[in-house]
Design a protein around this motif. Structure first.
Motif, PDB file in Angstrom:
ATOM      1  N   VAL A 399       0.841  -1.208   0.000  1.00  0.00           N
ATOM      2  CA  VAL A 399       0.000   0.000   0.000  1.00  0.00           C
ATOM      3  C   VAL A 399       0.873   1.254   0.000  1.00  0.00           C
ATOM      4  N   LYS A 400       1.931   1.212   0.774  1.00  0.00           N
ATOM      5  CA  LYS A 400       2.857   2.355   0.823  1.00  0.00           C
ATOM      6  C   LYS A 400       3.450   2.622  -0.559  1.00  0.00           C
ATOM      7  N   GLU A 401       3.863   1.573  -1.240  1.00  0.00           N
ATOM      8  CA  GLU A 401       4.472   1.737  -2.561  1.00  0.00           C
ATOM      9  C   GLU A 401       3.461   2.252  -3.584  1.00  0.00           C
ATOM     10  N   ALA A 402       2.198   1.829  -3.426  1.00  0.00           N
ATOM     11  CA  ALA A 402       1.179   2.224  -4.404  1.00  0.00           C
ATOM     12  C   ALA A 402       0.642   3.626  -4.165  1.00  0.00           C
ATOM     13  N   THR A 403       0.589   4.053  -2.891  1.00  0.00           N
ATOM     14  CA  THR A 403      -0.054   5.335  -2.574  1.00  0.00           C
ATOM     15  C   THR A 403       0.918   6.417  -2.142  1.00  0.00           C
ATOM     16  N   GLY A 404       2.114   6.013  -1.726  1.00  0.00           N
ATOM     17  CA  GLY A 404       3.072   6.996  -1.229  1.00  0.00           C
ATOM     18  C   GLY A 404       2.851   7.374   0.227  1.00  0.00           C
ATOM     19  N   ARG A 405       1.803   6.845   0.852  1.00  0.00           N
ATOM     20  CA  ARG A 405       1.556   7.160   2.268  1.00  0.00           C
ATOM     21  C   ARG A 405       2.537   6.389   3.151  1.00  0.00           C
TER      22      ARG A 405
END
Length: 444
Positions: A399-405
């Motif tokens: 999720v971090k890699e996909a959203t940058g969050r």
């Protein structure tokens, strides 16, 4: 041999004040390898109820305060009347006929004159004819014990040296006009006959102790050792008397308080020792010393019981709660993982079921408007189960890699979406337990 007793009246449920008395007497006997007697004070036949006798026993058993033998005062009435006859023969018992209104007027007159409101012993001057006339007019009188008007001294186990002038105390009524034997006489006779060696009770009994010492001595007995513990107040020093009904042991048990939490607090409250959770009565007894308690009123706050209760639950092994987990439907194969998560996040056992409902049925997602697109994208990346403790880390990395969050902006919205909570157990441990994930329906 050390012998102590707890003598509750079965006219209601026992409360924290009663428990303090019961526990102190129990611990004294336990430390000495002696005898602890449960003595039911049921001489008041009108108010005593068997349901309260059963309730008292149930409460004590729940706490682990097991008695060595039980006595019923209602079975010993003949013995009390025999003691009363003995006091009459000694010239220490006399009948008095004043009405409550007359006594009240006498007290007010004495107070107005600056004198202590002590019974004036007017009944001692009555002739037999006058007694007969009063008896015919008013019925039987009360029977009072005639105190020797001298100082009564003893060394109290908590209060130290006590000296009370018997002249400042009214001759106590031991038998009512209707024939009911009152506590003071019944207790003295029982303590003598049962070999009671130590009595701990509330400081409101100090004057009563003074009169009982004289009654014991008049009957040829030796007074036991007395100790009077401080009375409990609320957390702000307010009287507990109006609240004791909601501080019954039964109600605290139903609220989820663990017995070890209650015992650990009551065994140290008001002493110089810190309150620490102890998981057995042997541990509690080990550090118990009456001399470490003070005379000042002791503040009691029932809220202090809950951190101690939580601490006990955090230490419980699975086998201690497995029957409850089975009862609420936790599959046997999930019980170990579930308990490892739940026990660190509950205050009482009552909260266990709520955690299982959340894992079984899924939570109502808690999603801020600004996080809706993020959650939808994240849910689209969540693989199908079953999950392991590694899944959370793998998923949040994706999720971090996909959203940058990252950081709180990544983890907090996901926690709230999955559990409906802002805080709680480690999500790596939670995810494998989730049987339903309503937030998955938001996936893009």
């Amino acid at each position: 041999m050390t012998t102590t007793r707890f003598a509750p009246s079965p006219t209601g449920h026992i409360h924290v004040g009663n428990l303090r008395t019961a526990l102190f007497n129990y611990l004294i006997a336990r430390k000495a390898g002696g005898t602890f007697i449960l003595r039911i004070d049921d001489t008041d036949a009108e108010r005593s109820k068997e349901e309260y006798v059963d309730g008292i026993k149930r409460d004590l058993e729940w706490l682990g305060l097991h008695w060595d033998k039980t006595e019923r005062q209602s079975a010993r009435l003949d013995r009390y009347h025999a003691a009363a006859d003995e006091l009459r023969a000694l010239g220490r018992f006399y009948e008095a006929f004043e009405t409550p209104t007359e006594l009240d007027l006498k007290r007010k007159k004495q107070l107005n004159m600056g004198k202590p409101p002590v019974y004036d012993r007017a009944a001692l001057s009555l002739s037999d004819a006058e007694k007969d006339a009063l008896r015919a007019e008013r019925g039987n009188g009360v029977w009072r014990f005639k105190l020797d008007q001298q100082r009564i001294d003893w060394t109290d186990g908590i209060l130290g040296d006590i000296s009370i002038d018997a002249a400042s105390v009214s001759d106590p009524v031991l038998i009512r006009g209707d024939g009911q034997i009152l506590y003071t006489l019944a207790s003295v006779v029982d303590d003598m006959d049962m070999g009671v060696t130590n009595i701990v009770r509330g400081s409101d009994h100090v004057t009563n102790t003074a009169t009982q010492i004289q009654i014991i001595e008049a009957l040829g007995g030796t007074p036991p050792g007395f100790a009077h513990h401080s009375l409990l107040t609320g957390p702000q020093g307010e009287s507990l008397s109006k609240r004791l009904g909601v501080l019954s042991i039964r109600d605290l048990r139903e609220a989820g308080v663990e017995p070890e939490a209650l015992l650990s607090l009551m065994a140290r409250l008001g002493s110089s020792q810190p309150v620490e959770l102890r998981l057995s009565l042997d541990e509690i007894a080990e550090g118990f010393e009456l001399s470490q308690f003070g005379a000042a009123p002791t503040k009691f706050d029932e809220q202090d019981l809950y951190p101690l209760t939580a601490r006990k639950l955090h230490q419980l092994p699975l086998e201690a709660v497995a029957p409850q987990l089975t009862e609420i439907g936790v599959p046997e194969g999930k019980q170990a993982a579930f308990w490892n998560v739940a026990r660190e996040n509950i205050v009482t056992r009552k909260e266990i079921a709520g955690w299982w409902e959340l894992f079984r049925d899924g939570a109502e997602p808690l999603i801020a408007d600004e996080d809706r697109d993020f959650i939808a994208e994240a849910m689209g990346l969540l693989p199908e189960g079953p999950y392991t403790t590694e899944t959370w880390g793998e998923w949040t990395k994706a999720v971090k890699e996909a959203t940058g969050r990252k950081g709180k902006g990544l983890f907090m919205p996901l926690r709230k979406a999955l559990t409906g909570l802002e805080r709680g157990p480690e999500m790596a441990d939670v995810l494998p337990l989730l049987e339903k994930i309503p937030a998955r329906d938001l996936a893009k």
